[in-house]
Design a protein around this motif. Sequence first.
Motif, PDB file in Angstrom:
ATOM      1  N   HIS A 151     126.898  -7.707  62.586  1.00 24.78           N
ATOM      2  CA  HIS A 151     125.928  -6.586  62.416  1.00 24.78           C
ATOM      3  C   HIS A 151     124.718  -6.397  63.387  1.00 24.78           C
ATOM      4  O   HIS A 151     124.110  -7.572  63.576  1.00 24.78           O
ATOM      5  CB  HIS A 151     125.363  -6.486  60.908  1.00 24.78           C
ATOM      6  CG  HIS A 151     124.651  -5.062  61.009  1.00 24.78           C
ATOM      7  ND1 HIS A 151     125.093  -3.952  60.064  1.00 24.78           N
ATOM      8  CD2 HIS A 151     123.273  -4.718  60.928  1.00 24.78           C
ATOM      9  CE1 HIS A 151     124.373  -2.940  60.252  1.00 24.78           C
ATOM     10  NE2 HIS A 151     123.134  -3.502  60.564  1.00 24.78           N
ATOM     11  N   ARG A 174     121.452  -5.587  65.027  1.00 23.29           N
ATOM     12  CA  ARG A 174     119.882  -5.176  64.831  1.00 23.29           C
ATOM     13  C   ARG A 174     119.143  -5.382  65.957  1.00 23.29           C
ATOM     14  O   ARG A 174     119.186  -6.214  66.691  1.00 23.29           O
ATOM     15  CB  ARG A 174     119.362  -5.818  63.688  1.00 23.29           C
ATOM     16  CG  ARG A 174     120.055  -5.434  62.391  1.00 23.29           C
ATOM     17  CD  ARG A 174     119.496  -5.490  61.064  1.00 23.29           C
ATOM     18  NE  ARG A 174     120.081  -4.961  59.928  1.00 23.29           N
ATOM     19  CZ  ARG A 174     119.397  -4.632  58.866  1.00 23.29           C
ATOM     20  NH1 ARG A 174     118.214  -4.755  58.493  1.00 23.29           N
ATOM     21  NH2 ARG A 174     120.338  -4.516  57.971  1.00 23.29           N
ATOM     22  N   GLU A 189     125.971  -6.646  53.817  1.00 20.04           N
ATOM     23  CA  GLU A 189     125.208  -5.414  54.331  1.00 20.04           C
ATOM     24  C   GLU A 189     125.291  -4.296  53.306  1.00 20.04           C
ATOM     25  O   GLU A 189     124.168  -3.701  53.138  1.00 20.04           O
ATOM     26  CB  GLU A 189     125.938  -4.948  55.767  1.00 20.04           C
ATOM     27  CG  GLU A 189     125.937  -5.984  56.664  1.00 20.04           C
ATOM     28  CD  GLU A 189     124.572  -6.426  57.142  1.00 20.04           C
ATOM     29  OE1 GLU A 189     123.686  -5.554  57.177  1.00 20.04           O
ATOM     30  OE2 GLU A 189     124.702  -7.795  57.481  1.00 20.04           O
ATOM     31  N   GLU A 190     126.510  -3.980  52.731  1.00 23.80           N
ATOM     32  CA  GLU A 190     126.570  -2.844  52.025  1.00 23.80           C
ATOM     33  C   GLU A 190     125.588  -2.868  50.571  1.00 23.80           C
ATOM     34  O   GLU A 190     125.186  -2.133  50.444  1.00 23.80           O
ATOM     35  CB  GLU A 190     128.197  -2.840  51.344  1.00 23.80           C
ATOM     36  CG  GLU A 190     129.246  -2.026  52.191  1.00 23.80           C
ATOM     37  CD  GLU A 190     130.363  -1.916  51.944  1.00 23.80           C
ATOM     38  OE1 GLU A 190     130.684  -2.033  50.470  1.00 23.80           O
ATOM     39  OE2 GLU A 190     131.258  -2.384  52.667  1.00 23.80           O
ATOM     40  N   GLU A 220     122.291  -2.233  51.967  1.00 25.33           N
ATOM     41  CA  GLU A 220     121.902  -0.729  52.004  1.00 25.33           C
ATOM     42  C   GLU A 220     122.086  -0.036  50.643  1.00 25.33           C
ATOM     43  O   GLU A 220     121.331   0.932  50.459  1.00 25.33           O
ATOM     44  CB  GLU A 220     123.438  -0.318  52.680  1.00 25.33           C
ATOM     45  CG  GLU A 220     123.400   1.182  53.273  1.00 25.33           C
ATOM     46  CD  GLU A 220     122.275   1.338  54.263  1.00 25.33           C
ATOM     47  OE1 GLU A 220     121.736   2.637  54.305  1.00 25.33           O
ATOM     48  OE2 GLU A 220     122.059   0.262  54.957  1.00 25.33           O
ATOM     49  N   GLU A 221     122.865  -0.496  49.699  1.00 23.40           N
ATOM     50  CA  GLU A 221     122.909   0.257  48.506  1.00 23.40           C
ATOM     51  C   GLU A 221     121.590  -0.046  47.889  1.00 23.40           C
ATOM     52  O   GLU A 221     121.163   1.000  47.028  1.00 23.40           O
ATOM     53  CB  GLU A 221     124.260  -0.089  47.658  1.00 23.40           C
ATOM     54  CG  GLU A 221     124.318   0.552  46.660  1.00 23.40           C
ATOM     55  CD  GLU A 221     125.568  -0.079  45.756  1.00 23.40           C
ATOM     56  OE1 GLU A 221     126.442  -0.661  46.142  1.00 23.40           O
ATOM     57  OE2 GLU A 221     125.695  -0.014  44.230  1.00 23.40           O
ATOM     58  N   GLY A 263     118.907  -1.593  48.676  1.00 19.54           N
ATOM     59  CA  GLY A 263     117.469  -1.512  49.139  1.00 19.54           C
ATOM     60  C   GLY A 263     116.865  -2.715  49.362  1.00 19.54           C
ATOM     61  O   GLY A 263     115.666  -2.826  49.856  1.00 19.54           O
ATOM     62  N   ARG A 304     110.924   5.197  52.697  1.00 15.70           N
ATOM     63  CA  ARG A 304     112.483   4.998  53.080  1.00 15.70           C
ATOM     64  C   ARG A 304     113.026   6.046  53.450  1.00 15.70           C
ATOM     65  O   ARG A 304     112.997   7.098  52.607  1.00 15.70           O
ATOM     66  CB  ARG A 304     113.046   4.087  52.084  1.00 15.70           C
ATOM     67  CG  ARG A 304     114.364   3.570  52.529  1.00 15.70           C
ATOM     68  CD  ARG A 304     114.730   2.549  51.222  1.00 15.70           C
ATOM     69  NE  ARG A 304     116.222   1.944  51.314  1.00 15.70           N
ATOM     70  CZ  ARG A 304     117.127   2.118  50.583  1.00 15.70           C
ATOM     71  NH1 ARG A 304     116.906   2.521  49.560  1.00 15.70           N
ATOM     72  NH2 ARG A 304     118.162   1.527  51.106  1.00 15.70           N
ATOM     73  N   LYS A 315     118.580   9.884  52.908  1.00 16.79           N
ATOM     74  CA  LYS A 315     119.991  10.223  53.716  1.00 16.79           C
ATOM     75  C   LYS A 315     120.422  11.461  52.722  1.00 16.79           C
ATOM     76  O   LYS A 315     120.482  11.273  51.414  1.00 16.79           O
ATOM     77  CB  LYS A 315     120.817   9.211  53.644  1.00 16.79           C
ATOM     78  CG  LYS A 315     120.206   8.196  54.744  1.00 16.79           C
ATOM     79  CD  LYS A 315     120.809   7.008  54.979  1.00 16.79           C
ATOM     80  CE  LYS A 315     120.095   5.781  55.787  1.00 16.79           C
ATOM     81  NZ  LYS A 315     120.819   4.650  55.262  1.00 16.79           N
TER      82      LYS A 315
END
Lengths: 253, 867
Positions: free
Chosen positions: A16, A18, A74-75, A78-79, A81, A156, A159
Amino acid sequence: MIMFFSSPSDVKNNGHRRFFPYCHIILIPRGVSGHESGGITTFFARRFHHVTDHSCAIIMGSGDSTLSKIPNVEELMEETGFSPAHVVRLYERFQALDKSKKGQLSRKDFESIKELATNPIRDRIIGAFFAQGQEMVDFHTFVRILAHFRPVDKNRPKKANMQEPVNSRTSKLRFAFQLYDQDNDGKISRNELLQVLRTMLEMQVTDEQLESIADRTIQEADLDGDNAISFDEFRKSLEKVNIDHKMSIRFLR
Amino acid sequence: MSSAADSSAWMAHGDASSHHQHGGGYKIVQWEWSYVQTPYIIAIWILVASVAKILFHFSQRVTTVVPESCLLILLGLVLGGVVLIASKKQLYQLDPGLFFLFLLPTIVGDAGYFMPSRLFFDNLGAILMYAVVGTLWNAFCTGFCLYGMKLAGVIGELFLLFGALISAVDPVAVLAVFEEVHVNETLFIIVFGESLLNDAVTVVLYKVYISFVEVGPGNVQTADYFKGVASFLIVSIGGTMVGLIFAVILAFITRFTKRVRIIEPLFVFLLVYLAYLTAELFSLSAILSMTFCGIGTKKYVEANISQKSRTTVKYTMKTLASIAETIIFIFLGISAVDKSKWAWDTGLISCTLIFIFVFRALGVVGQTWVLNWFRLVPLEKIDQVVMSYGGLRGAVAFALVVLLDGKQVKAKDYFVATTIVVVFFTVMFQGLTIKPLVKWLKVPRSTNRKPTLNEEIHERAFDHILAAVEDIAGLNGYHHWRDKWEQFDKNYLSKLLMRKSVYHKGELWEVYQKINIRDAISVIDQGGNVLTSARLSLPSMASRTSFSDVTNVTSYLRENGSGVCLDLQVIDPVSGGKLEEETETHHLLTGNLYKPRRRYHAHYSRHFMTMGDKERQDREVFQRNMRSRLESFKSTRYKGKTRHKKERSQKKARLALVPIDPVVAPLESEEEKSEDEPEKDDDVGITFFDVYLACCCLTSIAVPGTLEVCQSPAVIPPSPTCAEKHLPWKGGGGTLPVCVSMETTKIIPIDLQQAWNQSISSLESLASPPAPAEPQHPRVRTLGRVEAAARGGNGASAGAKGTGGGGGSATYGIGHYTPVMSHEKHRFSLNTHFVVKLRDTGRYHTLKQHCLRICWLNRKAEKTHLP
């Protein structure tokens, strides 16, 4: 050693990419075990998370290798936080709890937590980790459940396509509601309420007292007169309570 | 307040005046001013202060804009001017000794005891930060900056001393101003907590600098600085420990006061005050000690002492604190009018004002920035503005500056003047402007809303959930430790410090009761409007929250001396059976109107409250009832041959059922009694317990038989109605007339609120609306239920026609029963007391026992009356 890397270069981490505009390196003595340094890492990670959106902290050394061990990290981040530091911290905890080292927790593992023994609603909370009919909890579920208790972060970015975050007011309430609603029929019946009250109050009150408290509670919240509290009624009765404050844990920020 | 010489001269004057008497022959009337001078002046001052308060509140417009503290200071200035003109010099000033020993403790004691402890500990981190770091920051920055300015030709080190005493936020001023502003609880607790906890810092800094001044600045060694730090730790931790020790002692003492209820409040005052004095004795932080004593002890003391004592403690503390505050502000005003004690220096004053304001703001912003990293709920910008602006200085600073030794501190007069100006500026200017500021900034205000039962329950559950989640996630955070503490408290502390009877009472149960009481009061206050709605709903329920804005009818009535009672009849439309009921009531009244025999006991006891008029009447009613009861038994035996066959058979059935086991029943109730014993309150004698209760339960004759004032307004047809033959005095048998009519149900809230409450709350638990055809249904149902209990479940009586309602436990029975009682306002208050008490203690099963027992007794009585 923990490094907070942020150089104006792309750092590859688990495939990933960054962007890190700044660089910070913090040295922690070797003797400090992962457990103790967890707090420090968390603290710094949080700080960097806070300063700008671009700066991010990666944990090198043990932390990094831990992260790479977790599939789909990562997921998950993301999910839920959670920051990488949090995930590492929780992963360490998860492994400590996982006595059988199968990468999954059983009810027994939860029950063996010493501090939990005195908690009156222990069984219900443990039950909340297990989806219907499941006997084991994997790391992802574990983190997802705990993510309910992350404080709501205001800055945050929202989305549009994302579903409601797991730490929203509604999902916090939903979590609490499901602790009452053991048969999953979407309602807290009188009996269910009585059971919770009984466990919370232990032997301090008589059955009659308990019943009158339960009746009163239901009547207070019950708007449609079905002698049970639905989720909407539950939410309404707690309208004035600041759930974001009362159902959040500072450490998981 | 009055000069210190007075108090020391008091005793001497006493001797002197007695000598006076012997000289110059015998005088019929003597002028003994010197003898009474000190207390007299004190009393007059308190009177002046209190009257001033009344006067201020005559004009509502003034008090809503100007805080009371400002007005009091202004009054003080005027009074000081008057005294100065009258006697050419200022006689009175705020005496530091008096302030620290008497005035301050009353305010701190009140503040500590009524501190919302959960809120306090939730924000303890922030409070400690502001109190310790903030105060240190203020003290050093102000001190060094003034030092740098080299004003008024004063040597430098003294400015550090001055900075220390001027920097501390003052609890008295903060309380006085913030209580009127109503900012949200978190903000208030942070500012207020800071003002209390900064005492340790102030005390230590002050003492350290004083000692530095004493030894001379040149002789201070490095070790002395470390001593200062050590001293801070000892003063703060020691003060807290002293407070906690006294808290434990106080809680432990109140465990054993059940026979001397009358002095319970005294223990509270004495021990809390002793905590303060003891800390002073060891020169520890007295404010910390008292605050923690109050916070620590409250839970246990409140549980142990009686309701009356609780009220006494509350009101006495509030009265004392309010008076102390008034006096402090008046004397601040008076002290300012004394030219001889202060010297003006514009530069010093303006610089001090600017510095304390600027550094306060900087300190708050800086500390908040740090704190917000750790806080779950960050403090917003507007919070910071209010906190900076709310840093009020007050009487503590003034008392400390007056305490300075003028010989060592040459600039004392300048300091006094500056302190006075700073205090006046903060209290008057900032106090005056903070309200508009808060409004303008739209700071979240505190809502005076009490949590509902749902919120109470769910929040408890949330606490458990959070603690569990912290444990699972392996974080030893705040909730983890709070949970640990609660476990410890439950397992050890509460066991040690609470009475057994209280310990076994559920906390949630008490919350439940409180909510019920609150509901009922508001129901009555709203004129009972709530009852008219199709479904009984109450103000505390979510859907009805708007009701809280309705003006308080009861207090209005009371204030205006109106004799009007709220009459449920007005609000409850009764359709069928009205006339019949009224007839019944009339006959009932004429037949049984009760005239008390006058018996005056000149009873006086110092240790117990005497039995009130009410109780005496109750006893009278009881005796009368029992007599009529016995007679009715007799009459059924001898007279009631054919006419009341039906009733008799009914009664027989009842009596037959009663002593299921006549030996066991009384035995058990005996046991209960001994268990009940510790529950005994000052206001209730346990001996009446079973008798009265049974009297209520056994027969409803007791109820209608003693109707007194609540005459129904209807015109009564003279002919007997069909219902009449069921009436006790006509029937003569043990019938159970259901003549409890709504007509006569008047509510007199003042003396029966509690009982009424209970009834309302349980009425409300009947989910179904009362059937319109039978408006008396709920009450009757109760009767039926209680009686059913009395009869061991035999529901075959006229009264028990409403046994529906399903899962009605004894709780409801009792609760429902109460309105029937309250219908006899004066007569049955004791009964209701019992019934309520029964509810309180959760001993419903005893009800059954007692009923059984009385039935059994009655049967025995019946037997003995047989030839």
